[in-house]
Design a protein around this motif. Structure first.
Motif, PDB file in Angstrom:
ATOM      1  N   GLY A 183     -16.277  -8.835  -2.438  1.00  0.00           N
ATOM      2  CA  GLY A 183     -16.176  -8.153  -2.060  1.00  0.00           C
ATOM      3  C   GLY A 183     -14.811  -7.243  -1.120  1.00  0.00           C
ATOM      4  O   GLY A 183     -15.011  -7.047  -0.132  1.00  0.00           O
ATOM      5  N   LEU A 184     -14.199  -7.455  -2.115  1.00  0.00           N
ATOM      6  CA  LEU A 184     -12.960  -6.906  -1.712  1.00  0.00           C
ATOM      7  C   LEU A 184     -12.693  -6.017  -2.565  1.00  0.00           C
ATOM      8  O   LEU A 184     -13.054  -5.791  -3.329  1.00  0.00           O
ATOM      9  CB  LEU A 184     -11.665  -8.133  -2.327  1.00  0.00           C
ATOM     10  N   ARG A 185     -11.741  -5.192  -1.470  1.00  0.00           N
ATOM     11  CA  ARG A 185     -11.703  -3.735  -1.115  1.00  0.00           C
ATOM     12  C   ARG A 185      -9.553  -3.458  -1.475  1.00  0.00           C
ATOM     13  O   ARG A 185      -9.210  -4.166  -0.866  1.00  0.00           O
ATOM     14  CB  ARG A 185     -12.113  -3.149  -0.269  1.00  0.00           C
ATOM     15  N   CYS A 186      -9.511  -2.697  -2.797  1.00  0.00           N
ATOM     16  CA  CYS A 186      -8.306  -2.789  -3.339  1.00  0.00           C
ATOM     17  C   CYS A 186      -7.440  -1.266  -2.551  1.00  0.00           C
ATOM     18  O   CYS A 186      -8.562  -0.187  -2.933  1.00  0.00           O
ATOM     19  CB  CYS A 186      -8.079  -2.446  -4.891  1.00  0.00           C
ATOM     20  N   VAL A 187      -6.115  -1.644  -1.199  1.00  0.00           N
ATOM     21  CA  VAL A 187      -6.743  -0.300  -0.717  1.00  0.00           C
ATOM     22  C   VAL A 187      -4.965   0.147  -1.037  1.00  0.00           C
ATOM     23  O   VAL A 187      -3.994  -1.068  -1.783  1.00  0.00           O
ATOM     24  CB  VAL A 187      -6.539  -0.534   0.224  1.00  0.00           C
ATOM     25  N   THR A 188      -4.674   0.914  -0.721  1.00  0.00           N
ATOM     26  CA  THR A 188      -2.685   1.179  -0.138  1.00  0.00           C
ATOM     27  C   THR A 188      -2.386   0.504   0.612  1.00  0.00           C
ATOM     28  O   THR A 188      -2.910   0.231   1.356  1.00  0.00           O
ATOM     29  CB  THR A 188      -2.140   2.390  -0.322  1.00  0.00           C
ATOM     30  N   LEU A 189      -1.050   0.290   0.646  1.00  0.00           N
ATOM     31  CA  LEU A 189       0.370  -0.508   1.309  1.00  0.00           C
ATOM     32  C   LEU A 189       0.336   1.018   2.313  1.00  0.00           C
ATOM     33  O   LEU A 189       0.483   0.913   3.832  1.00  0.00           O
ATOM     34  CB  LEU A 189       1.163  -0.435   0.446  1.00  0.00           C
ATOM     35  N   THR A 190       0.505   2.270   1.709  1.00  0.00           N
ATOM     36  CA  THR A 190       0.294   3.055   2.765  1.00  0.00           C
ATOM     37  C   THR A 190      -0.884   3.162   3.670  1.00  0.00           C
ATOM     38  O   THR A 190      -0.775   3.533   5.388  1.00  0.00           O
ATOM     39  CB  THR A 190       0.254   4.643   2.653  1.00  0.00           C
ATOM     40  N   ALA A 191      -1.987   2.825   3.648  1.00  0.00           N
ATOM     41  CA  ALA A 191      -3.767   2.712   4.237  1.00  0.00           C
ATOM     42  C   ALA A 191      -3.832   1.381   5.536  1.00  0.00           C
ATOM     43  O   ALA A 191      -3.847   1.801   6.685  1.00  0.00           O
ATOM     44  CB  ALA A 191      -4.533   2.573   3.496  1.00  0.00           C
ATOM     45  N   ALA A 192      -2.951   0.138   4.096  1.00  0.00           N
ATOM     46  CA  ALA A 192      -2.553  -0.813   4.985  1.00  0.00           C
ATOM     47  C   ALA A 192      -1.785  -1.019   6.207  1.00  0.00           C
ATOM     48  O   ALA A 192      -1.865  -2.153   6.816  1.00  0.00           O
ATOM     49  CB  ALA A 192      -3.009  -1.803   4.054  1.00  0.00           C
ATOM     50  N   LEU A 193      -0.667  -0.429   5.675  1.00  0.00           N
ATOM     51  CA  LEU A 193       0.894  -1.358   6.773  1.00  0.00           C
ATOM     52  C   LEU A 193       1.364   0.188   7.715  1.00  0.00           C
ATOM     53  O   LEU A 193       1.838   1.728   7.248  1.00  0.00           O
ATOM     54  CB  LEU A 193       1.499  -1.385   5.129  1.00  0.00           C
ATOM     55  N   PRO A 194       0.935  -0.053   8.762  1.00  0.00           N
ATOM     56  CA  PRO A 194       1.746   1.114   9.943  1.00  0.00           C
ATOM     57  C   PRO A 194       3.322   1.271   9.187  1.00  0.00           C
ATOM     58  O   PRO A 194       4.145   0.141   8.536  1.00  0.00           O
ATOM     59  CB  PRO A 194       1.668   0.760  10.999  1.00  0.00           C
TER      60      PRO A 194
ATOM     61  N   THR B 212       3.831 -10.088   3.803  1.00  0.00           N
ATOM     62  CA  THR B 212       3.406 -11.131   1.792  1.00  0.00           C
ATOM     63  C   THR B 212       2.304 -11.007   1.904  1.00  0.00           C
ATOM     64  O   THR B 212       1.118 -11.378   0.842  1.00  0.00           O
ATOM     65  CB  THR B 212       4.273 -12.124   1.917  1.00  0.00           C
ATOM     66  N   ARG B 213       1.758 -10.291   2.935  1.00  0.00           N
ATOM     67  CA  ARG B 213      -0.101 -10.281   3.505  1.00  0.00           C
ATOM     68  C   ARG B 213       0.398  -8.730   3.891  1.00  0.00           C
ATOM     69  O   ARG B 213       0.749  -8.396   4.732  1.00  0.00           O
ATOM     70  CB  ARG B 213      -0.733 -11.716   3.829  1.00  0.00           C
ATOM     71  N   LEU B 214      -1.142  -8.629   3.940  1.00  0.00           N
ATOM     72  CA  LEU B 214      -1.308  -7.635   4.441  1.00  0.00           C
ATOM     73  C   LEU B 214      -1.622  -7.747   5.902  1.00  0.00           C
ATOM     74  O   LEU B 214      -1.981  -8.832   6.693  1.00  0.00           O
ATOM     75  CB  LEU B 214      -3.228  -6.731   4.266  1.00  0.00           C
ATOM     76  N   PRO B 215      -1.806  -6.814   7.055  1.00  0.00           N
ATOM     77  CA  PRO B 215      -1.585  -6.952   8.783  1.00  0.00           C
ATOM     78  C   PRO B 215      -3.267  -7.671   9.312  1.00  0.00           C
ATOM     79  O   PRO B 215      -4.173  -7.452   7.626  1.00  0.00           O
ATOM     80  CB  PRO B 215      -1.567  -5.944   9.034  1.00  0.00           C
ATOM     81  N   ASP B 216      -3.098  -8.720   9.637  1.00  0.00           N
ATOM     82  CA  ASP B 216      -4.719  -9.452  10.520  1.00  0.00           C
ATOM     83  C   ASP B 216      -6.275  -8.025  10.198  1.00  0.00           C
ATOM     84  O   ASP B 216      -7.152  -8.291   9.555  1.00  0.00           O
ATOM     85  CB  ASP B 216      -4.452  -9.673  11.889  1.00  0.00           C
ATOM     86  N   ALA B 217      -6.016  -7.081  10.751  1.00  0.00           N
ATOM     87  CA  ALA B 217      -6.981  -6.077  10.409  1.00  0.00           C
ATOM     88  C   ALA B 217      -6.878  -5.294   8.932  1.00  0.00           C
ATOM     89  O   ALA B 217      -8.685  -5.363   8.897  1.00  0.00           O
ATOM     90  CB  ALA B 217      -6.607  -4.881  11.394  1.00  0.00           C
TER      91      ALA B 217
END
Length: 221
Positions: A202-213, A10-15
């Motif tokens: 200052g927020l950047r929209c990224v893909t789940l492929t980039a954010a989630l292993p 429900t949220r992106l990883p902490d990193a």
């Protein structure tokens, strides 16, 4: 968004959150009348998104589905036909629905999705073992705009931006989108101010492929 039935992102990883990233997720497409305009808006703002595609729809729009990837976004699994009784399926039904969607989307794009979103977010205890075997993360959302039924773009925008923070996963729709009183898809009215707001804080929209292993499969265990 419950985790009682298994892991649920429900949220992106902490990193990812520490880098000031959020995920803009767009469901129920691709739609030939809406998705191209969405891609143009994302390009204009330098933002990336994750498109949870209904595989049967993608099969009717293969070039558009590939265009999503070509523009730097990702295509993820939103089931094969978006069944209204999805939460009532058993293990065989889930396996058939998800495996077929995985194969269709992989055949079109050359890439197998690593994330899945259940239709309407509804599911039962039989789903997670199938996701585990296929190496799929269940991804829900931090907040949603209810843009399939809300016709006022400002209300959708307010829901998405209230307490907006790094790590958030936002849910919008290019398929089944509500329209404004003027007949324009709500998503197209909401995206520009939403992306401007992200840039301003200052927020950047990224893909789940980039954010989630990738999720480990049952065979990796």
């Amino acid at each position: 968004r419950s985790r009682l039935l298994g892991p649920n992102v429900t949220r992106l990883p902490d990193a990812s959150a520490a880098r000031g990233e959020i995920a803009l997720t767009i469901d129920d497409g691709p739609d030939p009348a809406v998705t191209p305009a969405v891609l143009d808006l994302l390009d204009r703002h330098g933002a990336k998104a994750s498109f949870f595609c209904i595989a049967a729809r993608a099969a009717t729009q293969p070039a558009l589905t590939r265009e999503i990837l070509a523009r730097g976004h990702c295509v993820q699994n939103h089931s094969h036909v978006h069944r209204h009784n999805f939460a009532m399926l058993g293990p065989r039904g889930y396996t058939a629905e998800l495996e077929r969607a995985q194969q269709v989307l992989a055949d079109i794009t050359g890439r197998r999705p690593h994330c899945f979103r259940a239709p309407a977010g509804l599911r039962n205890p039989f789903l997670d073992p199938v996701l585990h075997r296929l190496g799929l993360h269940l991804v829900s959302w931090t907040r949603r705009g209810f843009d399939t039924r809300e016709r006022a773009p400002q209300r959708v925008l307010e829901r998405l931006t209230r307490d907006l923070a790094a790590g958030d996963i936002l849910l919008l729709h290019d398929g089944h989108a509500a329209t404004t009183a003027a007949g324009r898809p709500v998503l197209l009215e909401v995206l520009p101010p939403l992306l401007e707001r992200c840039r301003a804080v200052g927020l950047r929209c990224v893909t789940l492929t980039a954010a989630l292993p990738p999720r480990r499969t049952a065979s990796d265990a």
